[in-house]
Design a protein around this motif. Structure first.
Motif, mmCIF file in Angstrom:
data_model
loop_
_atom_site.group_PDB
_atom_site.id
_atom_site.type_symbol
_atom_site.label_atom_id
_atom_site.label_comp_id
_atom_site.label_asym_id
_atom_site.label_seq_id
_atom_site.Cartn_x
_atom_site.Cartn_y
_atom_site.Cartn_z
ATOM 1 N N ALA A 136 0.838 -1.204 0.000
ATOM 2 C CA ALA A 136 0.000 0.000 0.000
ATOM 3 C C ALA A 136 0.873 1.255 0.000
ATOM 4 O O ALA A 136 0.568 2.232 -0.695
ATOM 5 C CB ALA A 136 -0.925 0.002 1.221
ATOM 6 N N LEU A 137 1.959 1.222 0.739
ATOM 7 C CA LEU A 137 2.876 2.367 0.763
ATOM 8 C C LEU A 137 3.530 2.575 -0.594
ATOM 9 O O LEU A 137 3.715 3.710 -1.038
ATOM 10 C CB LEU A 137 3.946 2.165 1.841
ATOM 11 N N GLN A 138 3.871 1.495 -1.273
ATOM 12 C CA GLN A 138 4.512 1.602 -2.581
ATOM 13 C C GLN A 138 3.531 1.994 -3.680
ATOM 14 O O GLN A 138 3.933 2.577 -4.678
ATOM 15 C CB GLN A 138 5.212 0.289 -2.934
ATOM 16 N N GLU A 139 2.256 1.693 -3.500
ATOM 17 C CA GLU A 139 1.247 1.978 -4.526
ATOM 18 C C GLU A 139 0.495 3.276 -4.261
ATOM 19 O O GLU A 139 -0.585 3.487 -4.803
ATOM 20 C CB GLU A 139 0.258 0.826 -4.623
ATOM 21 N N GLN A 140 1.036 4.135 -3.421
ATOM 22 C CA GLN A 140 0.362 5.402 -3.094
ATOM 23 C C GLN A 140 -0.072 6.128 -4.349
ATOM 24 O O GLN A 140 0.670 6.218 -5.319
ATOM 25 C CB GLN A 140 1.327 6.286 -2.316
ATOM 26 N N GLY A 141 -1.277 6.645 -4.330
ATOM 27 C CA GLY A 141 -1.804 7.381 -5.462
ATOM 28 C C GLY A 141 -2.653 6.526 -6.392
ATOM 29 O O GLY A 141 -3.414 7.050 -7.190
ATOM 30 N N LYS A 142 -2.530 5.214 -6.281
ATOM 31 C CA LYS A 142 -3.279 4.316 -7.173
ATOM 32 C C LYS A 142 -4.779 4.356 -6.863
ATOM 33 O O LYS A 142 -5.592 4.481 -7.762
ATOM 34 C CB LYS A 142 -2.748 2.888 -7.034
ATOM 35 N N ASP A 143 -5.130 4.250 -5.608
ATOM 36 C CA ASP A 143 -6.534 4.274 -5.183
ATOM 37 C C ASP A 143 -6.744 5.384 -4.166
ATOM 38 O O ASP A 143 -7.355 5.175 -3.119
ATOM 39 C CB ASP A 143 -6.934 2.918 -4.571
ATOM 40 N N ASN A 144 -6.246 6.574 -4.465
ATOM 41 C CA ASN A 144 -6.236 7.635 -3.459
ATOM 42 C C ASN A 144 -7.620 8.189 -3.130
ATOM 43 O O ASN A 144 -7.751 8.974 -2.212
ATOM 44 C CB ASN A 144 -5.275 8.760 -3.846
ATOM 45 N N GLU A 145 -8.653 7.776 -3.848
ATOM 46 C CA GLU A 145 -9.993 8.252 -3.525
ATOM 47 C C GLU A 145 -10.651 7.418 -2.424
ATOM 48 O O GLU A 145 -11.628 7.845 -1.828
ATOM 49 C CB GLU A 145 -10.881 8.268 -4.780
ATOM 50 N N LEU A 146 -10.133 6.227 -2.160
ATOM 51 C CA LEU A 146 -10.748 5.345 -1.167
ATOM 52 C C LEU A 146 -10.563 5.901 0.245
ATOM 53 O O LEU A 146 -9.439 6.079 0.705
ATOM 54 C CB LEU A 146 -10.134 3.947 -1.234
ATOM 55 N N LEU A 147 -11.681 6.171 0.931
ATOM 56 C CA LEU A 147 -11.619 6.703 2.288
ATOM 57 C C LEU A 147 -12.374 5.848 3.298
ATOM 58 O O LEU A 147 -12.220 6.034 4.505
ATOM 59 C CB LEU A 147 -12.179 8.130 2.336
ATOM 60 N N TYR A 148 -13.184 4.928 2.814
ATOM 61 C CA TYR A 148 -14.000 4.100 3.708
ATOM 62 C C TYR A 148 -14.032 2.666 3.190
ATOM 63 O O TYR A 148 -13.876 2.428 1.998
ATOM 64 C CB TYR A 148 -15.445 4.630 3.769
ATOM 65 N N PHE A 149 -14.260 1.744 4.095
ATOM 66 C CA PHE A 149 -14.530 0.365 3.703
ATOM 67 C C PHE A 149 -15.467 -0.233 4.739
ATOM 68 O O PHE A 149 -15.514 0.221 5.893
ATOM 69 C CB PHE A 149 -13.244 -0.468 3.566
ATOM 70 N N TYR A 150 -16.220 -1.223 4.313
ATOM 71 C CA TYR A 150 -17.141 -1.892 5.228
ATOM 72 C C TYR A 150 -17.569 -3.219 4.626
ATOM 73 O O TYR A 150 -17.417 -3.449 3.428
ATOM 74 C CB TYR A 150 -18.365 -1.015 5.527
ATOM 75 N N ASN A 151 -18.090 -4.070 5.473
ATOM 76 C CA ASN A 151 -18.660 -5.332 5.040
ATOM 77 C C ASN A 151 -20.175 -5.131 4.997
ATOM 78 O O ASN A 151 -20.800 -4.943 6.046
ATOM 79 C CB ASN A 151 -18.290 -6.448 6.016
ATOM 80 N N PRO A 152 -20.778 -5.136 3.810
ATOM 81 C CA PRO A 152 -22.217 -4.873 3.717
ATOM 82 C C PRO A 152 -23.086 -5.880 4.476
ATOM 83 O O PRO A 152 -24.211 -5.560 4.852
ATOM 84 C CB PRO A 152 -22.524 -4.927 2.222
ATOM 85 N N LYS A 153 -22.563 -7.066 4.725
ATOM 86 C CA LYS A 153 -23.333 -8.088 5.445
ATOM 87 C C LYS A 153 -23.363 -7.834 6.955
ATOM 88 O O LYS A 153 -24.280 -8.296 7.630
ATOM 89 C CB LYS A 153 -22.747 -9.480 5.179
ATOM 90 N N THR A 154 -22.346 -7.112 7.459
ATOM 91 C CA THR A 154 -22.276 -6.919 8.913
ATOM 92 C C THR A 154 -22.391 -5.458 9.351
ATOM 93 O O THR A 154 -22.571 -5.194 10.541
ATOM 94 C CB THR A 154 -20.958 -7.492 9.468
ATOM 95 N N ALA A 155 -22.300 -4.520 8.422
ATOM 96 C CA ALA A 155 -22.351 -3.095 8.778
ATOM 97 C C ALA A 155 -23.733 -2.738 9.317
ATOM 98 O O ALA A 155 -24.754 -3.211 8.804
ATOM 99 C CB ALA A 155 -22.008 -2.235 7.575
ATOM 100 N N THR A 156 -23.766 -1.905 10.344
ATOM 101 C CA THR A 156 -25.043 -1.500 10.949
ATOM 102 C C THR A 156 -25.324 -0.010 10.775
ATOM 103 O O THR A 156 -26.442 0.428 10.985
ATOM 104 C CB THR A 156 -25.057 -1.849 12.456
ATOM 105 N N SER A 157 -24.325 0.752 10.401
ATOM 106 C CA SER A 157 -24.494 2.196 10.227
ATOM 107 C C SER A 157 -25.163 2.498 8.882
ATOM 108 O O SER A 157 -24.665 2.101 7.828
ATOM 109 C CB SER A 157 -23.131 2.892 10.265
ATOM 110 N N GLN A 158 -26.284 3.184 8.925
ATOM 111 C CA GLN A 158 -26.959 3.569 7.685
ATOM 112 C C GLN A 158 -26.124 4.586 6.912
ATOM 113 O O GLN A 158 -26.178 4.630 5.687
ATOM 114 C CB GLN A 158 -28.359 4.127 7.985
ATOM 115 N N TRP A 159 -25.351 5.387 7.626
ATOM 116 C CA TRP A 159 -24.529 6.401 6.981
ATOM 117 C C TRP A 159 -23.532 5.772 6.012
ATOM 118 O O TRP A 159 -23.339 6.264 4.902
ATOM 119 C CB TRP A 159 -23.787 7.233 8.033
#
Length: 176
Positions: A136-159
Motif C-alpha cells: 500500500a505504501l509503494q502503490e500510493q496514489g493508485k486508489d487515493n480516492e478510497l476513504l472508507y470500507f465496510y462489510n455490507p453483510k455486517t455493517a449496521t451504520s446507515q450512513w
C-alpha cells in the motif's frame, strides 16, 4: 586532507538531517523567492514535512506495526488485495484534510475502526498484513480516492451505506 574529508562528512550529515519547514503564510517573500504549494502542510507531522507522500522510508516502524495490526484485524480471511486496500484507506485518510494527520491518530479516531473498539487491534499481525502495508505504501496514489470500507453483510451504520462504492474486494466494499 584528512581534516577536509572529515569536515565534508560532517557537513553532509548535518545537511541531510535538516527538515524543510513550511513557509509561514504571512511572511513577506522577495520577488525572487516563491513558495511552492507543496511547502504548505496540513499540520506539523514530521513525516509529512519529509515527503510529499507517505513513503515507506518515512513511516516509523511502530506506525507500520500498528497499521499491520489493523489490517490483520479488519481483513482477516480477506484476499491480499483487500488487505492492501484496507491499508490504503488509512494512508489516504492521513493525506485527506477531513481526517487526522498521522497513522496513529487515524486508527484511533473515535468510532473509526471496530478493532480499536473491541480490542483486537492489540493482536499481533501476520506476515501477509505487513506485506500488505508495504505494498500500500509503494502503490500510493493508485486508489487515493478510497476513504472508507465496510462489510455490507455486517455493517449496521446507515450512513456508511450512503457512501459511493467504487470497488469491491472479497467481503469488503470500498467507498469515497
Amino acid at each position: 586532507m584528512n581534516k577536509i574529508f572529515m569536515k565534508a562528512i560532517f557537513i553532509t550529515i548535518l545537511v541531510s538531517s535538516y527538515t524543510i519547514f513550511p513557509a509561514i503564510e504571512n511572511a513577506q517573500i522577495n520577488d525572487d523567492l516563491q513558495v511552492a504549494d507543496n511547502a504548505k502542510y496540513k499540520k506539523s507531522d514530521i513525516h509529512k514535512k519529509e515527503a510529499d507522500s507517505l513513503e515507506s522510508r518515512f513511516i516509523k516502524s511502530e506506525d507500520k506495526n500498528l497499521l499491520a495490526r489493523l489490517v490483520h484485524a479488519e481483513a482477516k480471511g480477506e484476499p491480499f488485495a483487500g488487505k492492501v486496500a484496507v491499508a490504503t484507506v488509512v494512508l489516504n485518510r492521513v493525506q485527506h484534510k477531513q481526517f487526522p494527520d498521522t497513522i496513529k491518530e487515524v486508527i484511533y479516531q473515535k468510532n473509526a475502526f471496530e478493532p480499536v473498539m473491541n480490542g483486537s487491534i492489540h493482536e499481533p499481525a501476520n506476515k501477509e498484513s505487513y506485506e500488505a502495508v508495504e505494498e500500500a505504501l509503494q502503490e500510493q496514489g493508485k486508489d487515493n480516492e478510497l476513504l472508507y470500507f465496510y462489510n455490507p453483510k455486517t455493517a449496521t451504520s446507515q450512513w456508511i451505506f450512503s457512501r459511493k462504492v467504487v470497488k469491491k474486494i472479497g467481503n469488503h466494499s470500498f467507498a469515497i
